[in-house]
Motif scaffolding. Sequence first.
Motif, PDB file in Angstrom:
ATOM      1  N   HIS A   1       0.808  -1.220   0.000  1.00  0.00           N
ATOM      2  CA  HIS A   1       0.000   0.000   0.000  1.00  0.00           C
ATOM      3  C   HIS A   1       0.843   1.274   0.000  1.00  0.00           C
ATOM      4  O   HIS A   1       0.315   2.353  -0.252  1.00  0.00           O
TER       5      HIS A   1
ATOM      6  N   GLU B   1      -5.598  -3.179  -5.359  1.00  0.00           N
ATOM      7  CA  GLU B   1      -6.253  -3.691  -4.165  1.00  0.00           C
ATOM      8  C   GLU B   1      -7.700  -4.074  -4.466  1.00  0.00           C
ATOM      9  O   GLU B   1      -8.328  -3.533  -5.382  1.00  0.00           O
ATOM     10  N   CYS B   2      -8.198  -5.031  -3.685  1.00  0.00           N
ATOM     11  CA  CYS B   2      -9.564  -5.521  -3.843  1.00  0.00           C
ATOM     12  C   CYS B   2     -10.373  -5.144  -2.613  1.00  0.00           C
ATOM     13  O   CYS B   2      -9.866  -4.525  -1.667  1.00  0.00           O
TER      14      CYS B   2
ATOM     15  N   HIS C   1      -9.572  -5.139   1.211  1.00  0.00           N
ATOM     16  CA  HIS C   1      -8.856  -4.055   1.882  1.00  0.00           C
ATOM     17  C   HIS C   1      -9.691  -3.405   2.979  1.00  0.00           C
ATOM     18  O   HIS C   1      -9.140  -2.862   3.947  1.00  0.00           O
TER      19      HIS C   1
ATOM     20  N   THR D   1      -9.322 -11.967  -1.188  1.00  0.00           N
ATOM     21  CA  THR D   1      -8.016 -11.610  -1.718  1.00  0.00           C
ATOM     22  C   THR D   1      -8.100 -11.359  -3.216  1.00  0.00           C
ATOM     23  O   THR D   1      -9.127 -11.629  -3.858  1.00  0.00           O
TER      24      THR D   1
ATOM     25  N   SER E   1      -3.939   7.186  -2.421  1.00  0.00           N
ATOM     26  CA  SER E   1      -5.230   6.676  -1.968  1.00  0.00           C
ATOM     27  C   SER E   1      -6.365   7.492  -2.572  1.00  0.00           C
ATOM     28  O   SER E   1      -6.192   8.672  -2.897  1.00  0.00           O
TER      29      SER E   1
ATOM     30  N   THR F   1     -12.331   5.706   5.487  1.00  0.00           N
ATOM     31  CA  THR F   1     -12.109   5.276   4.094  1.00  0.00           C
ATOM     32  C   THR F   1     -13.415   5.292   3.290  1.00  0.00           C
ATOM     33  O   THR F   1     -13.765   4.334   2.603  1.00  0.00           O
TER      34      THR F   1
ATOM     35  N   HIS G   1     -13.352   4.522  -0.562  1.00  0.00           N
ATOM     36  CA  HIS G   1     -13.202   3.101  -0.855  1.00  0.00           C
ATOM     37  C   HIS G   1     -14.537   2.381  -0.670  1.00  0.00           C
ATOM     38  O   HIS G   1     -14.931   1.534  -1.489  1.00  0.00           O
TER      39      HIS G   1
ATOM     40  N   ASP H   1      -4.968  -8.649   0.200  1.00  0.00           N
ATOM     41  CA  ASP H   1      -5.910  -7.599  -0.183  1.00  0.00           C
ATOM     42  C   ASP H   1      -5.298  -6.669  -1.225  1.00  0.00           C
ATOM     43  O   ASP H   1      -6.018  -6.007  -1.974  1.00  0.00           O
ATOM     44  N   ALA H   2      -3.956  -6.623  -1.282  1.00  0.00           N
ATOM     45  CA  ALA H   2      -3.268  -5.764  -2.243  1.00  0.00           C
ATOM     46  C   ALA H   2      -1.956  -6.414  -2.646  1.00  0.00           C
ATOM     47  O   ALA H   2      -1.371  -7.192  -1.878  1.00  0.00           O
TER      48      ALA H   2
END
Length: 284
Positions: free
Chosen positions: A73, A80-81, A84, A91, A204, A214, A217, A273-274
């Motif tokens: 990150h 990333e999915c 996160h 994943t 980000s 977040t 996101h 996750d990333a």
Amino acid sequence: MKWIHVERGGRLVAFDLDAAVDCTRAIDPRAPQTAAFGLPPPTHQPLALGGGRVLSVADGASVDCGELRVHAHGAGTHVECVGHIVADDVTLLDVPRPALWAATLIDVVPERLGDCGERYLGKCNDDDAVVTSRAIAAALAEVSEGDGDVSWLEAIVICCIGSDHSDRPAFIDFTGRNPPYLTEEAMVLLAATTAQLLVVDLPSLDREDDGGGTTNHHRWWGVAPRGAATVIGSLPGLVASPHRLICELAWFPATLAAGRMLLLLDVAPIAADAAPARVRLIPR
């Protein structure tokens, strides 16, 4: 030249694969590195086996075997999915993705939050630099070619850094600099498109210190904000857009013009996750 023909809008569009432009901030522990959020920089060193044995040819071993430590990150271009932001074990290996995307690249100049008439749902300040829905809509309209073809929006690629023709350095330490981020209205606009991949040259979508919400996101993946009265849920089946991806910390050379193009995406096949990624754009 290596040509590929892609059908879009009822016609074939030719792309030269040899003309691909690498838009990746590389991970190279030997050189100055892009960094964000105060995360430790990547390191690479020979593997120590104990008893004085080190897997390094320079130290007498027959082979080199390095140990690489990377915090995806904050160390270069990464994808990333939804894993996160949710507690479930989702994943990148769970998210199907094509190797080629029909993409639209836009240049957007950030504005001052206090002057733009838009908002951010997390911790923020009027002096923050933000990417607005108005700027995104205008930039998308500028490169749309007036044909109404939305098939080029499989991936939306947003260049913010140096979009005003200032410097676009390949390596930046974003930590503590409060870099630009997107407004709530910008995320509503983007989430309403058919795009499955959002690429930015920022660390980000959200503010560096956003208070922990977040919210951008959450908007992209269709997950209820933390503390919201109506809980959508965290399981993949209850996420509105579980197959969407975000690519952050991309880098766009100043010679790359906005417009429709192909995007080649390579993501390290890691169950996380990333993961580090490589992004290449092929202009028409």
